[in-house]
Design a protein around this motif. Structure first.
Motif, PDB file in Angstrom:
ATOM      1  N   LEU A   1      31.574 112.484  71.717  1.00 52.08           N
ATOM      2  CA  LEU A   1      30.838 113.580  71.100  1.00 52.08           C
ATOM      3  C   LEU A   1      29.468 113.079  70.682  1.00 52.08           C
ATOM      4  CD1 LEU A   1      33.640 115.079  68.820  1.00 52.08           C
ATOM      5  CD2 LEU A   1      32.910 115.919  71.066  1.00 52.08           C
ATOM      6  N   GLY A   2      28.416 113.800  71.062  1.00 50.56           N
ATOM      7  CA  GLY A   2      27.065 113.412  70.711  1.00 50.56           C
ATOM      8  C   GLY A   2      26.300 114.546  70.079  1.00 50.56           C
ATOM      9  N   TYR A   3      25.743 114.310  68.883  1.00 51.41           N
ATOM     10  CA  TYR A   3      24.907 115.265  68.168  1.00 51.41           C
ATOM     11  C   TYR A   3      25.680 116.533  67.782  1.00 51.41           C
ATOM     12  CZ  TYR A   3      21.106 112.236  69.593  1.00 51.41           C
ATOM     13  OH  TYR A   3      20.289 111.143  69.768  1.00 51.41           O
ATOM     14  N   PHE A   4      26.711 116.336  66.995  1.00 54.44           N
ATOM     15  CA  PHE A   4      27.488 117.446  66.458  1.00 54.44           C
ATOM     16  C   PHE A   4      27.670 117.256  64.959  1.00 54.44           C
ATOM     17  CE2 PHE A   4      28.794 117.980  70.874  1.00 54.44           C
ATOM     18  CZ  PHE A   4      28.845 119.365  70.993  1.00 54.44           C
ATOM     19  N   SER A   5      28.040 118.326  64.298  1.00 57.35           N
ATOM     20  CA  SER A   5      28.409 118.243  62.882  1.00 57.35           C
ATOM     21  C   SER A   5      29.823 118.776  62.720  1.00 57.35           C
ATOM     22  CB  SER A   5      27.441 119.054  62.015  1.00 57.35           C
ATOM     23  OG  SER A   5      27.514 120.437  62.322  1.00 57.35           O
ATOM     24  N   LEU A   6      30.578 118.104  61.867  1.00 59.29           N
ATOM     25  CA  LEU A   6      31.955 118.493  61.587  1.00 59.29           C
ATOM     26  C   LEU A   6      32.085 118.609  60.071  1.00 59.29           C
ATOM     27  CD1 LEU A   6      34.686 119.133  62.798  1.00 59.29           C
ATOM     28  CD2 LEU A   6      35.221 116.701  62.777  1.00 59.29           C
ATOM     29  N   HIS A   7      31.805 119.800  59.555  1.00 64.30           N
ATOM     30  CA  HIS A   7      31.738 120.006  58.110  1.00 64.30           C
ATOM     31  C   HIS A   7      33.109 120.192  57.481  1.00 64.30           C
ATOM     32  CE1 HIS A   7      27.324 120.358  57.667  1.00 64.30           C
ATOM     33  NE2 HIS A   7      27.367 120.799  58.903  1.00 64.30           N
ATOM     34  N   ARG A   8      34.036 120.747  58.230  1.00 67.30           N
ATOM     35  CA  ARG A   8      35.372 120.991  57.674  1.00 67.30           C
ATOM     36  C   ARG A   8      36.409 120.168  58.420  1.00 67.30           C
ATOM     37  NH1 ARG A   8      37.615 125.579  58.396  1.00 67.30           N
ATOM     38  NH2 ARG A   8      36.234 126.451  59.989  1.00 67.30           N
ATOM     39  N   GLN A   9      37.393 119.716  57.698  1.00 67.55           N
ATOM     40  CA  GLN A   9      38.456 118.924  58.304  1.00 67.55           C
ATOM     41  C   GLN A   9      39.354 119.819  59.134  1.00 67.55           C
ATOM     42  OE1 GLN A   9      40.325 115.885  55.867  1.00 67.55           O
ATOM     43  NE2 GLN A   9      42.328 116.521  56.609  1.00 67.55           N
ATOM     44  N   PRO A  10      39.510 119.522  60.413  1.00 63.04           N
ATOM     45  CA  PRO A  10      40.340 120.370  61.284  1.00 63.04           C
ATOM     46  C   PRO A  10      41.824 120.226  60.965  1.00 63.04           C
ATOM     47  CG  PRO A  10      39.654 118.408  62.457  1.00 63.04           C
ATOM     48  CD  PRO A  10      38.944 118.372  61.135  1.00 63.04           C
ATOM     49  N   LYS A  11      42.545 121.312  61.145  1.00 67.19           N
ATOM     50  CA  LYS A  11      43.992 121.291  60.973  1.00 67.19           C
ATOM     51  C   LYS A  11      44.635 121.184  62.354  1.00 67.19           C
ATOM     52  CE  LYS A  11      43.976 124.053  56.740  1.00 67.19           C
ATOM     53  NZ  LYS A  11      44.463 125.291  56.077  1.00 67.19           N
ATOM     54  N   PHE A  12      45.103 120.001  62.685  1.00 65.77           N
ATOM     55  CA  PHE A  12      45.743 119.797  63.983  1.00 65.77           C
ATOM     56  C   PHE A  12      46.680 118.608  63.893  1.00 65.77           C
ATOM     57  CE2 PHE A  12      42.727 116.516  64.074  1.00 65.77           C
ATOM     58  CZ  PHE A  12      42.822 115.756  65.220  1.00 65.77           C
ATOM     59  N   ASN A  13      47.527 118.479  64.897  1.00 64.91           N
ATOM     60  CA  ASN A  13      48.560 117.438  64.878  1.00 64.91           C
ATOM     61  C   ASN A  13      48.071 116.096  65.376  1.00 64.91           C
ATOM     62  OD1 ASN A  13      50.517 119.222  63.864  1.00 64.91           O
ATOM     63  ND2 ASN A  13      50.936 120.004  65.936  1.00 64.91           N
ATOM     64  N   GLY A  14      46.809 116.034  65.760  1.00 65.66           N
ATOM     65  CA  GLY A  14      46.245 114.757  66.171  1.00 65.66           C
ATOM     66  C   GLY A  14      46.164 114.575  67.674  1.00 65.66           C
ATOM     67  N   PHE A  15      45.404 113.568  68.072  1.00 62.07           N
ATOM     68  CA  PHE A  15      45.298 113.173  69.476  1.00 62.07           C
ATOM     69  C   PHE A  15      46.211 111.972  69.690  1.00 62.07           C
ATOM     70  CE2 PHE A  15      40.825 114.879  68.855  1.00 62.07           C
ATOM     71  CZ  PHE A  15      41.067 116.065  69.551  1.00 62.07           C
ATOM     72  N   ARG A  16      47.451 112.211  69.960  1.00 59.58           N
ATOM     73  CA  ARG A  16      48.438 111.132  70.050  1.00 59.58           C
ATOM     74  C   ARG A  16      48.175 110.179  71.213  1.00 59.58           C
ATOM     75  NH1 ARG A  16      50.464 110.650  65.152  1.00 59.58           N
ATOM     76  NH2 ARG A  16      50.633 112.732  64.234  1.00 59.58           N
ATOM     77  N   GLY A  17      47.536 110.683  72.274  1.00 58.32           N
ATOM     78  CA  GLY A  17      47.291 109.833  73.443  1.00 58.32           C
ATOM     79  C   GLY A  17      45.872 109.315  73.527  1.00 58.32           C
ATOM     80  N   LEU A  18      45.032 109.615  72.534  1.00 62.52           N
ATOM     81  CA  LEU A  18      43.625 109.210  72.576  1.00 62.52           C
ATOM     82  C   LEU A  18      43.489 107.691  72.438  1.00 62.52           C
ATOM     83  CD1 LEU A  18      40.809 110.622  72.708  1.00 62.52           C
ATOM     84  CD2 LEU A  18      40.687 110.297  70.231  1.00 62.52           C
ATOM     85  N   THR A  19      42.834 107.071  73.417  1.00 67.55           N
ATOM     86  CA  THR A  19      42.642 105.614  73.395  1.00 67.55           C
ATOM     87  C   THR A  19      41.187 105.217  73.184  1.00 67.55           C
ATOM     88  OG1 THR A  19      42.409 105.543  75.804  1.00 67.55           O
ATOM     89  CG2 THR A  19      44.627 105.231  74.908  1.00 67.55           C
ATOM     90  N   SER A  20      40.249 106.152  73.413  1.00 62.94           N
ATOM     91  CA  SER A  20      38.834 105.832  73.273  1.00 62.94           C
ATOM     92  C   SER A  20      38.112 106.977  72.568  1.00 62.94           C
ATOM     93  CB  SER A  20      38.206 105.583  74.645  1.00 62.94           C
ATOM     94  OG  SER A  20      36.816 105.331  74.539  1.00 62.94           O
ATOM     95  N   LEU A  21      37.374 106.644  71.498  1.00 58.57           N
ATOM     96  CA  LEU A  21      36.625 107.646  70.732  1.00 58.57           C
ATOM     97  C   LEU A  21      35.221 107.135  70.476  1.00 58.57           C
ATOM     98  CD1 LEU A  21      36.418 110.244  68.995  1.00 58.57           C
ATOM     99  CD2 LEU A  21      37.314 108.902  67.072  1.00 58.57           C
ATOM    100  N   SER A  22      34.220 107.963  70.824  1.00 55.08           N
ATOM    101  CA  SER A  22      32.818 107.632  70.568  1.00 55.08           C
ATOM    102  C   SER A  22      32.176 108.782  69.805  1.00 55.08           C
ATOM    103  CB  SER A  22      32.060 107.399  71.880  1.00 55.08           C
ATOM    104  OG  SER A  22      32.538 106.254  72.558  1.00 55.08           O
ATOM    105  N   LEU A  23      31.609 108.471  68.655  1.00 54.88           N
ATOM    106  CA  LEU A  23      30.906 109.454  67.838  1.00 54.88           C
ATOM    107  C   LEU A  23      29.451 109.018  67.729  1.00 54.88           C
ATOM    108  CD1 LEU A  23      33.513 109.946  64.956  1.00 54.88           C
ATOM    109  CD2 LEU A  23      33.266 111.286  67.050  1.00 54.88           C
ATOM    110  N   ASP A  24      28.574 109.723  68.434  1.00 58.92           N
ATOM    111  CA  ASP A  24      27.152 109.398  68.438  1.00 58.92           C
ATOM    112  C   ASP A  24      26.398 110.443  67.630  1.00 58.92           C
ATOM    113  OD1 ASP A  24      28.025 107.493  70.145  1.00 58.92           O
ATOM    114  OD2 ASP A  24      26.605 107.919  71.749  1.00 58.92           O
ATOM    115  N   PHE A  25      25.915 110.033  66.450  1.00 58.89           N
ATOM    116  CA  PHE A  25      25.157 110.923  65.579  1.00 58.89           C
ATOM    117  C   PHE A  25      25.935 112.203  65.272  1.00 58.89           C
ATOM    118  CE2 PHE A  25      22.171 108.432  68.160  1.00 58.89           C
ATOM    119  CZ  PHE A  25      21.647 107.644  67.140  1.00 58.89           C
ATOM    120  N   VAL A  26      27.169 112.012  64.849  1.00 59.25           N
ATOM    121  CA  VAL A  26      28.026 113.110  64.428  1.00 59.25           C
ATOM    122  C   VAL A  26      28.034 113.147  62.908  1.00 59.25           C
ATOM    123  CG1 VAL A  26      30.392 114.007  64.387  1.00 59.25           C
ATOM    124  CG2 VAL A  26      29.463 113.026  66.489  1.00 59.25           C
TER     125      VAL A  26
END
Length: 401
Positions: free
Chosen positions: A155-180
Motif C-alpha cells: 500500500l502506498g500513500y493511503f490513510s487508515l484512520h479507523r481500525q478495521p474489523k476483520f479476522n486478519g490476513f492469516r496467509g499474508l507473508t509480505s506487507l509493505s506500508l509506504d507513507f501510510v
C-alpha cells in the motif's frame, strides 16, 4: 480446399508460440503491460481470448499514466468483466494522482474494483500505489480487508484512520506500508492479525503517526513472531525544528527507556534488517539496533544508512553520550550467522566506530563489510587502518568507498 488446409497447417507449424502450452503463454503475457497483452487478441482467432486468462493484471507504467480518469476506470472494469479465470495478482500504480484534479482518482470506483476482486477472485498479491503530494492521501477502502487470500500486500500513500474489523490476513507473508498514515493501535492490530508475516517494510514520515496511545517494544515484536526481513525507512519532517528520524519515531512509539532488553520471544527467524536514516548520536537508534542484535541470533545481513543531518542537530549533546552505555548490554552477544554488513555515510565519530568494532569482533562468519564513508579523502586511510587493527572474529573483507 486441400491447398488451403495445407497452407493453414503450414502456417500453424511455423507458429511456434501458439503451439506452446497455455501456462507458458500466460507466463509470457504476464511479462508485458496489460495493454500490450490485450492487443494480442487481433493476432488470430486462437489468440482472441488468450490474454483474458492470465492470472496477473498490472495497471501501471507509462500507458496508464497518460490515460484520462474515465478511460482508465472503464478499461479496468472492462478487463475485469472479461475475466473467466481467477486473478491472483492485481496492481494499480499511478505516479501522478494530481492529474485527476481536485477529487483525484474516485475513491468510490476504487472501492468497487476491490469489492469485485474480493467477491470473484482469490487475489494473492495486491499492490495499490497512488503517489500523492502533500497531505492528499487516499482513505484506504475497507474492502481491501475482505481479500482473505492475500499473501503479499503493498500500500502506498493511503490513510487508515479507523481500525478495521476483520479476522486478519492469516496467509499474508509480505506487507509493505509506504507513507501510510496510521495509528499505533491500528498498526499493531494489522500486524497481530497477520501471524504468517515474514517480510515487513515500513516507510513513513513523522506526521503520518496518528493518535497518542503508547505501546511497547515487546508489543511490537510479539506481532512479528516469524519475521525474516525487516526494513525501516524515514524522511526528515519539514514541520519540526528538530530533525526526527525513524529511530526516534519507533522509540517514542514502542520503547519506554533506553536500556536494551531481552524480548520474551527472540526473533529467531530474522535474517535481514535494513534501517535507513538512522542516527547513532541520539541514543534511540543505537538502542533500537541493540535490541534487535541481542534478540536476533540468526541474523545474516544488516544494511544501515546513517542520517548525516542528525550529526548537526545532536552535536551539542554528543559529548554527553557514551557508546559503552549500550555496549555493556551486548557483552555476551555473538552474531553467529552474520555474513554481510553494509553501512552508508559513516564518519569517525565514536559511536559509529565502536559499533563497527563490535560487529567485527563478534561475527565469526562475517565475510564482507561494505562502507561508504563521509570523511575527507585524507582521513579515509586512517579510518581503514583503525578498522583493520581492530580485533576480528573472521577473515573479513573490508571495502571502503
Amino acid at each position: 480446399m486441400k491447398s488451403k488446409r495445407l497452407s493453414k497447417a503450414k502456417r500453424l507449424s511455423l507458429d511456434k508460440i501458439t503451439a506452446l502450452p497455455q501456462t507458458i503463454i500466460e507466463t509470457i503475457l504476464c511479462l508485458i503491460p496489460i495493454k500490450e497483452a490485450a492487443r494480442t487478441s487481433i493476432l488470430s482467432r486462437e489468440w482472441r481470448y488468450k490474454w483474458t486468462t492470465i492470472p496477473k493484471l498490472d495497471f501501471s507504467g507509462h500507458g496508464m499514466q497518460i490515460m484520462k480518469t474515465s478511460k482508465l476506470i472503464c478499461a479496468i472494469h472492462q478487463v475485469l468483466s472479461l475475466r473467466h479465470d481467477p486473478v491472483h495478482e492485481f496492481t494499480l500504480s499511478i505516479d501522478d494522482v494530481d492529474r485527476f484534479g481536485k477529487t483525484g482518482f474516485p475513491s468510490r470506483e476504487l472501492d468497487q474494483i476491490i469489492r469485485h476482486l474480493s467477491k470473484n477472485h482469490p487475489v494473492k498479491k495486491l499492490r495499490i500505489d497512488f503517489d500523492a503530494c502533500g497531505d492528499s492521501l487516499y482513505k484506504l477502502p475497507f474492502s481491501v480487508f475482505s481479500l482473505h487470500h492475500l499473501t503479499e500486500l503493498y500500500l502506498g500513500y493511503f490513510s487508515l484512520h479507523r481500525q478495521p474489523k476483520f479476522n486478519g490476513f492469516r496467509g499474508l507473508t509480505s506487507l509493505s506500508l509506504d507513507f501510510v498514515r496510521i495509528s499505533r493501535k491500528t498498526l499493531l492490530h494489522l500486524l497481530s492479525t497477520s501471524p504468517s508475516l515474514k517480510s515487513f517494510t515500513l516507510l513513513m514520515l513523522v506526521q503520518d503517526i496518528l493518535g497518542r496511545e503508547k505501546s511497547t517494544m515487546i508489543e511490537l515484536f510479539e506481532c512479528l513472531p516469524v519475521i525474516e526481513h525487516l526494513t525501516i525507512w524515514s524522511e526528515i519532517c519539514p514541520f519540526w525544528k528538530l530533525i526526527i528520524v525513524l529511530a526516534y519515531i519507533w522509540f517514542k512509539w514502542f520503547v519506554p527507556d533506553l536500556v536494551p532488553q531481552e524480548l520474551p520471544t527472540p526473533l529467531i527467524n530474522l535474517k535481514y534488517f535494513s534501517f535507513t536514516q538512522m542516527s547513532f548520536l541520539d541514543g534511540f537508534g543505537l538502542t533500537f539496533l541493540a535490541i534487535l542484535i541481542k534478540n536476533s541470533p540468526n541474523l545474516e545481513k544488516v544494511d544501515l544508512e546513517i542520517d548525516t543531518d542528525s550529526r548537526i542537530y545532536y552535536s551539542e549533546c554528543y559529548e554527553e553520550y557514551h557508546s559503552d552505555v549500550w555496549l555493556e548490554h551486548l557483552s555476551d552477544v555473538w552474531l553467529e550467522h552474520l555474513n554481510e554488513l553494509k553501512i552508508k555515510y559513516i564518519s569517525n565519530l565514536e559511536p559509529e566506530m565502536e559499533f563497527l568494532k563490535f560487529i567485527l569482533a563478534r561475527s565469526p562468519k562475517l565475510k564482507k563489510v561494505s562502507i561508504r564513508s563521509e570523511v575527507e579523502k585524507d582521513q579515509e586511510s586512517g579510518m581503514l587502518k583503525t578498522l583493520l587493527r581492530a580485533p576480528r572474529a573472521s577473515a573479513v573483507e573490508i571495502d571502503v568507498v
